[in-house]
Write an enzyme that holds these catalytic residues in place. Structure first.
Site, short mmCIF file in Angstrom:
data_model
loop_
_atom_site.label_atom_id
_atom_site.label_comp_id
_atom_site.label_asym_id
_atom_site.label_seq_id
_atom_site.Cartn_x
_atom_site.Cartn_y
_atom_site.Cartn_z
N CYS A 1 0.84 -1.21 0.00
CA CYS A 1 0.00 0.00 0.00
C CYS A 1 0.88 1.26 0.00
O CYS A 1 1.46 1.59 -1.02
CB CYS A 1 -0.99 -0.04 1.14
SG CYS A 1 -2.42 1.01 0.85
N HIS B 1 -3.61 -5.02 0.69
CA HIS B 1 -3.00 -5.45 1.95
C HIS B 1 -3.10 -6.97 2.05
O HIS B 1 -4.01 -7.48 2.73
CB HIS B 1 -3.75 -4.83 3.14
CG HIS B 1 -3.48 -3.38 3.33
ND1 HIS B 1 -2.42 -2.93 4.07
CD2 HIS B 1 -4.12 -2.29 2.86
CE1 HIS B 1 -2.43 -1.61 4.06
NE2 HIS B 1 -3.44 -1.20 3.33
N GLU C 1 -1.58 -9.01 3.74
CA GLU C 1 -1.38 -9.57 5.08
C GLU C 1 -2.69 -9.93 5.77
O GLU C 1 -2.72 -10.78 6.64
CB GLU C 1 -0.58 -8.58 5.95
CG GLU C 1 -1.30 -7.30 6.38
CD GLU C 1 -1.19 -6.16 5.37
OE1 GLU C 1 -0.95 -6.44 4.17
OE2 GLU C 1 -1.36 -4.99 5.78
N1 GLN Z 1 -2.03 6.69 2.71
C1 GLN Z 1 -2.11 5.90 1.53
C2 GLN Z 1 -3.48 5.97 0.89
O1 GLN Z 1 -4.42 6.39 1.51
C3 GLN Z 1 -1.74 4.45 1.83
C4 GLN Z 1 -2.78 3.77 2.67
C5 GLN Z 1 -2.29 2.50 3.28
O2 GLN Z 1 -1.09 2.23 3.29
N2 GLN Z 1 -3.21 1.71 3.80
O3 GLN Z 1 -3.63 5.60 -0.25
#
Ligand code: GLN
Length: 585
Positions: free
Chosen positions: A407, A536, A538
């Site tokens: 992310c 994500h 994970e």
């Molecule tokens: N801050 C970034 C976004 O909003 C990454 C978000 C995250 O890592 N969950 O896209």
């Protein structure tokens, strides 16, 4: 309906982790009988969900497939039980009050004209919620679960306790229903003496609220003396075998085995009326296979070679802030037959300014990076620490150290590539600068700028590997799949206008979203493992089935990537034909 309530509350040191481990282990043991098990977490806080809580408050926000932003304990349930929960599996005081107040406002006939009160309105709503969630299917079978594990970490949560006492009473009136209560406590050793008072007091408190535990799971550093067990049992009006000592194990994954040996499964069977066969031979066989696989997987790690992974993040002061990432790395290391040596580094400590500001921190951080066999940059929000992430990603890219960006980790990897390879000076994310010339990461058009709660791109979404990406290591870790599904939680995305430049430079976009426009993964072909994912992964990692990208990182770091790629292919085939280990799921 069969409900097992697990709750703690002796001292805060025996915090969430212990309750959740006991609850997840109890669920796993029931699964090994072939039963379908679901779970619910009761959180006393007034927040509607965990979406707006800082990870530094209660740890990470766990994202569910339906986009629910939940307490991290739901992750433990999913990882141990191999199930998929939904947003309602996390009940909070906020959600219950919102529901009750809303029903009063719309003039629900049940409430119209009446005085709305904690008892019975709120307590009834809590019971109805639990009974409803206990029936929601959580696996591919689409069948109702046989048992629901409930967990509440806070004994002081008045309406919850009252509701649970009422629910127990109600269920126990009906011979087809069962309700069991497991209290998690702690037995400290002071001057060599095992102390039972904290447990006695906690149980007395529970009993005075009307909840009588059927089992006490007592955490302790070493095996408890028989006399201590008897003392606790006697003072809590239980038999000796209802008090289980849960001593420290080499890894938490051995706790279910310990609990089984200490007789928890037998107590559960008896308490839930499961001592007579209730299941088909196929289900029993499935449960047994799951248990065999568990015991084979969680071997003690004493003799294993370590694999050094460094996590570079911005919330590293609290381990729980990256709980799912840590757990997924543990699952992956177990699969690679390595011992995970995970070091967390604060991204800010890697920044140039730190060299002047606090040279000791700066050098310690870079020393950890020098020792890393693999580097992971997980998700996060806001600019703090991102310059340090740029530095470490450059290091991993140039030195060919296995790297996984998740992310925010992917977004910063793209910034790094833009600046240092494509020479786009000051390339950044719109999250950090709305005016910068090269905004290689931009705000997603469909996301609300006005309302914060629950408005990100949230939950399970598909990613589609592009034609010509057969070389992709990420794809290979998914068994060569064309389409994969992972959970998301973000507001920003890679700026599509720069994709062509990235690809020309050598940072390949290997998969896109279902519309074929949004970047879902980037990768460098000429590198042992350099992968960034927008999702994500994970959150879907399971003890017995590690997340492919994280397993890829650990395997590349441990030198067994080819082996794991081959295993991933076999797993995928097994899933399709119902053969091999994949068939147990
Ligand atoms: N801050 C970034 C976004 O909003 C990454 C978000 C995250 O890592 N969950 O896209």
């Amino acid at each position: 309906m069969r409900i097992v309530l697990v709750n703690g509350g002796v001292i805060s040191g025996v915090g969430k982790g212990e309750n959740s481990l006991t609850a997840s282990s109890a669920g796993l043991l029931l699964k090994t009988l072939g039963l379908r098990v679901t779970a619910i977490k009761l959180d006393p806080y007034l927040n509607v969900d965990a979406g707006l809580l800082s990870p530094l408050e209660h740890g990470e926000c766990f994202v569910l497939a339906d986009g629910g932003e939940a307490d991290l304990d739901l992750g433990n349930y999913e990882r141990y039980l191999g199930i998929q929960l939904s947003r309602d599996s996390n009940m909070t005081t906020g959600k219950i009050y919102q529901q009750v107040i809303q029903s009063e406002r719309v003039g629900n006939p049940k409430r119209l004209g009446k005085t709305i009160q904690i008892v019975p309105d709120v307590t009834d709503a809590i019971q109805e919620w639990i009974e409803r969630v206990a029936k929601i299917p959580v696996d591919d079978s689409g069948e109702e679960p046989d048992v629901c594990i409930g967990m509440s970490s806070d004994l002081e949560s008045g309406p919850f306790m009252e509701a649970l006492v009422q629910l127990r009473h109600k269920l126990q009136r009906d011979p087809n229903h069962e309700f069991m209560s497991i209290a998690v406590s702690y037995c400290p050793v002071i001057n060599g003496e095992e102390k039972t008072k904290p447990t006695q007091n906690a149980i007395r408190q529970m009993r005075s609220a009307g909840l009588f535990p059927d089992v006490i799971a007592c955490r302790c550093e070493h095996p408890l003396n028989a006399a201590t067990i008897s003392k606790i049992a006697r003072s809590c009006q239980l038999d000796d075998d209802q008090v289980i000592g849960v001593r420290n194990m080499e890894t938490i994954y051995q706790v279910p085995i310990l609990l089984q040996e200490e007789g928890l499964l037998k107590l559960l069977q008896k308490g839930l009326g499961l001592d007579k066969p209730v299941l088909s031979p196929t289900m029993v066989e499935k449960g047994q296979a799951l248990w065999d696989l568990w015991k084979k997987t969680v071997v003690p790690e004493r003799h294993l070679t370590p694999v050094n992974i460094v996590l570079v993040g911005k919330y590293v002061v609290l381990d729980d802030a990256y709980l799912s990432v840590r757990k997924s790395l543990e699952h992956s290391a177990m699969r690679c037959k390595r011992k995970l040596n995970l070091v967390s580094v604060d991204a800010e400590h890697l920044e140039h300014e730190m060299q002047q500001k606090d040279p000791i921190k700066y050098h310690a951080a870079w020393k950890a990076i020098c020792d890393a066999e693999g580097i992971i940059v997980p998700g996060g929000f806001g600019e703090r620490g991102t310059e340090g992430m740029v530095e470490v990603i450059k290091w991993a890219r140039e030195r060919k150290i296995p790297f996984l960006g998740i992310c925010l980790g992917l977004q910063v990897a793209v910034m790094e590539y833009a600046r240092n390879v494509l020479a786009l000076r000051g390339a950044t994310s719109e999250e950090f600068s709305a005016q910068a010339e090269h905004r290689v990461v931009v705000f997603m058009p469909e996301v609300s700028k006005e309302q914060m709660g629950g408005t990100m791109r949230l939950g399970a979404r598909t990613s589609h590997f592009k034609p010509g990406t057969e070389w992709s290591k990420l794809r290979a870790m998914y068994g060569g799949a064309d389409v994969i599904e992972e959970r998301h939680r973000h507001r920003y995305e890679v700026n599509p206008e720069y994709i062509e430049q990235f690809e020309k430079g050598g940072l390949a976009v290997t998969s896109l979203d279902d519309q074929g426009v949004r970047v879902e993964s980037v990768e460098i072909q000429d590198h042992p493992f350099f992968v960034g994912v927008q999702a994500h992964p994970e959150f879907t990692s399971k003890v017995l089935n590690p997340s492919p990208p994280l397993l890829g990182l650990v395997a590349a770091s441990a030198g067994c990537l080819d082996q794991m790629i081959e295993a991933a292919r076999e797993w995928k085939e097994g899933l399709a034909n119902g053969t091999g280990e994949a068939a147990h799921f």
